[in-house]
Structure formats: C-alpha cells, structure tokens
Design a protein around this motif. Structure first.
Motif, PDB file in Angstrom:
ATOM      1  N   UNK A 234       1.094  -1.323  -0.369  1.00  0.00           N
ATOM      2  CA  UNK A 234      -0.078   0.185   0.019  1.00  0.00           C
ATOM      3  C   UNK A 234       0.734   1.256  -0.413  1.00  0.00           C
ATOM      4  N   UNK A 235       1.754   1.178   0.850  1.00  0.00           N
ATOM      5  CA  UNK A 235       2.712   2.154   1.347  1.00  0.00           C
ATOM      6  C   UNK A 235       3.939   2.688  -0.486  1.00  0.00           C
ATOM      7  N   UNK A 236       4.527   1.517  -0.821  1.00  0.00           N
ATOM      8  CA  UNK A 236       5.086   1.576  -1.836  1.00  0.00           C
ATOM      9  C   UNK A 236       4.277   2.133  -3.075  1.00  0.00           C
ATOM     10  N   UNK A 237       2.686   1.586  -3.294  1.00  0.00           N
ATOM     11  CA  UNK A 237       2.276   1.565  -4.608  1.00  0.00           C
ATOM     12  C   UNK A 237       1.989   3.337  -4.434  1.00  0.00           C
ATOM     13  N   UNK A 238       1.894   4.163  -3.659  1.00  0.00           N
ATOM     14  CA  UNK A 238       1.836   5.943  -3.124  1.00  0.00           C
ATOM     15  C   UNK A 238       2.643   6.544  -3.946  1.00  0.00           C
ATOM     16  N   UNK A 239       3.960   6.611  -3.436  1.00  0.00           N
ATOM     17  CA  UNK A 239       4.632   7.123  -3.526  1.00  0.00           C
ATOM     18  C   UNK A 239       5.643   6.376  -5.293  1.00  0.00           C
ATOM     19  N   UNK A 240       5.511   5.568  -6.189  1.00  0.00           N
ATOM     20  CA  UNK A 240       5.769   5.060  -7.397  1.00  0.00           C
ATOM     21  C   UNK A 240       4.064   5.952  -7.811  1.00  0.00           C
ATOM     22  N   UNK A 241       3.707   5.514  -7.742  1.00  0.00           N
ATOM     23  CA  UNK A 241       2.638   5.980  -8.502  1.00  0.00           C
ATOM     24  C   UNK A 241       2.213   8.178  -8.226  1.00  0.00           C
ATOM     25  N   UNK A 242       2.609   7.889  -7.400  1.00  0.00           N
ATOM     26  CA  UNK A 242       2.884   9.767  -7.469  1.00  0.00           C
ATOM     27  C   UNK A 242       4.288  10.619  -7.769  1.00  0.00           C
TER      28      UNK A 242
END
Lengths: 238, 104
Positions: B44-52
C-alpha cells in the motif's frame, strides 16, 4: 568476569555462523544502501544526515518513504507518523521472534530489537525453526550486525558516487526514487489481495493528492491495506 | 537541528515497533487478523510513492503519453515484472525517462 562472558559470546560459533548466513543477503541489501546514499542529497538531505539516517534508524523501506515525503515537502511530524505506519509490520516480526530472545540480557534484547529488519527476521526465523538447529540468539546478532554494517557502509559509498554527479535532476535522478518503489512493489503482486491493495492505493494516490500535510499517503495506506486484508479474508473463506 | 529531530523521531518509533513486543511478549504472539492486515502495509505504501512520482513528478498530474516520466514508469514496471530486480528496475526507469525526453 562479565567481560569474559561477553567476549566468549562474541567469539562463539553461532555468532560467526550468523555472519556467514548474512553474506548472501548483502547482494540484495548493498544496492539499496547505494541507492539510498545516492538519493539522499537529491531531496536536500546533507551527507551527514543521509548516513546518520541509515546508522540511527536502520529501516530501509521507511527511509525511502521518508525521502519521497521530503521530496514533496511533507512536515517532519507526518514523516515520523508514516515511519510508524510503515514499520508497524515489525510488531509482527518482533512478536514471532521474541521467544528466541528470552535468555538475552536487557541490553542485548535492545540490540536485537534495533537490528530487526525484514531480511534479518526472515533469515533468522527460518534458521531457528529448522529441525535440529540450536536456536542461539548469538546467530541472530552476528547476522544482524553484518547486515547493519553493510547498510551503513553502502549508504556512505552511494553518497560518494553521487557526489561525482553535478546536477541530479538534469540526469533524471529525481525519478530514481519512484523507480525504486516500482521495483519494490511489482514483484510483490503475486495474489489477488496484493493486486487489490495496489489498485486501491493507486486510486487514492491520484484522487486524494494534495490533501494537506500529505495525509493522502496515510489515507491510501490504511484504506488499501484494509481492502487487501478483506480480499484475503474473503478468499480464504470461500 | 530540525533534521536531527526528524532522524531521532524516526529512530524512536522504529525502535518502538521492534522492541515493544520483544520486551513484553514471552510466549504470546499478535492476533492473527492483525498480523494479516500488517502484511499488506508495504504494498500500500510503496504504491502511493511510485504512482505519484510517476504521474505527478512536479506535484501536478500529467496523465498523458507526452510526459517522459510515464515512459520511465512503463519501462520500470516491465523490467520489475520480468526480473524482480530493483537495481535493474531503476536503470530501466531512467533509460525510459531519457528516451522519452529525447523523442518527445
């Protein structure tokens, strides 16, 4: 006397077999440390701050998250809060490995706690649970200290390499951090629960971007992890 | 000074999550449901930073194939999927970004 005992433990066979068990791990950890050292200055961290973070925090995932948040100008308080959220999984590791540390002295328990990371936990618990293996906590200390040294030294090496690059943004190095996270998350998409977590998190990352104080990252994390948990629970029941 | 506080704060909460169960628990473990919830946190955390970082590199969203960061993201996802190697993924992402910048 106490010193002799400490020295004996230090030189014990389990300690060194722990050191040896750490060596293959270093192949995977060193590139992360190098990347962290390279990226620190690109978000405005000083050289000393970059190494200090590796040496004092010693938690790779949350350190990379902190870099991402520093890059977007998040408040320090929220960075500490997201560090807590990212590292909540350590509660799980610590809870499951705690019984093996029962005979350690309080200072060594503290050291063992400090050294508990994804990799050290995974290797140590596999070793301790092997049939016929002696679950000596010294094994874990040798393993953890080796990984720790590698993490700090590779961070410093990454800084040294990065210092040779004049303008990181012109080279697109500001994209190295998001790319790192792509490399961390994609291999974990092995089941529907992980896919659901990723999809929900991505949707909230887009829709809630711009919430004050980067609350979007906390919101996305909590909601997406709950959805992933729900999918996993539902699938295991049906 | 503020940076020192940040690092000490991060260290303190990290040590708390690692040390508290070791100090308290002897035989008991976490409730299974909580453990399974915690396992989903990293994705969940890694996705936010990758996407943004890919879709909004400067804070504004650029959801078009005219953004070189999108090309970097596509290259990184493909290599991450095929190899599972973080370092190769970073290199692929940068190569995609450079190609995007050169061609667009």
């Amino acid at each position: 006397m106490a010193q002799e005992r400490a020295q004996a433990a230090w030189q014990s066979a389990p300690f060194w077999s722990g050191v040896r068990a750490a060596l293959p791990l270093l192949l995977g950890i060193t590139p992360y440390g190098l990347a962290f050292g390279l990226l620190g200055p690109t978000v405005g961290l000083s050289a000393a701050g970059t190494v200090a973070m590796s040496a004092i925090v010693f938690a790779g995932s949350s350190q990379f998250v902190a870099l991402g948040l520093l890059q977007s100008g998040t408040s320090y308080l929220l960075i500490v809060l997201s560090t807590l959220v990212v590292n909540l999984r350590h509660l799980l590791y610590a809870g499951s490995i705690a019984p093996y540390f029962r005979r350690l002295s309080p200072p060594r328990k503290a050291l063992a706690s400090f050294l508990l990371a994804d990799e050290t936990y995974a290797v140590a618990i596999a070793h301790f649970r092997r049939p016929g293996a002696s679950p000596a906590p010294e094994f874990y200390l040798g393993l953890g200290l080796t990984v720790y040294l590698d993490w700090v030294l590779s961070t410093a090496a990454g800084l040294a390499v990065g210092g040779l690059v004049p303008d990181p943004t012109a080279l697109g190095l500001d994209f190295a951090l998001p790319a790192t996270f792509i490399g961390l998350v994609v291999p974990q998409l092995r089941d529907r629960a992980a896919w659901a977590t990723c999809a929900v998190s991505a949707a909230i990352a887009i829709l809630a971007r711009g919430l004050p104080g980067r609350l979007d990252i906390l919101l996305a994390t909590l909601v997406a992890a709950t959805v992933g948990w729900g999918v996993e629970t539902w699938r295991s029941r049906s | 000074m503020a940076l020192a506080l940040l690092i000490l704060g991060m260290a303190a909460v990290t040590f708390l999550t690692r040390g508290l169960p070791i100090a308290i628990l002897s035989r008991r473990t976490l409730p299974a449901g909580l453990g399974r919830w915690l396992r989903h946190i990293p994705v969940a955390v890694f996705t936010v930073i990758a996407v943004q970082g890919t879709l909004a590199p400067t804070g504004e969203f650029h959801l078009s194939l005219g953004s070189p960061y999108i090309w970097g993201g596509i290259a990184a996802v493909v290599v991450a999927w095929r190899t599972g190697n973080v370092f190769l993924t970073i290199l692929a992402g940068l190569a995609g970004l450079w190609l995007g910048r050169g061609c667009l």
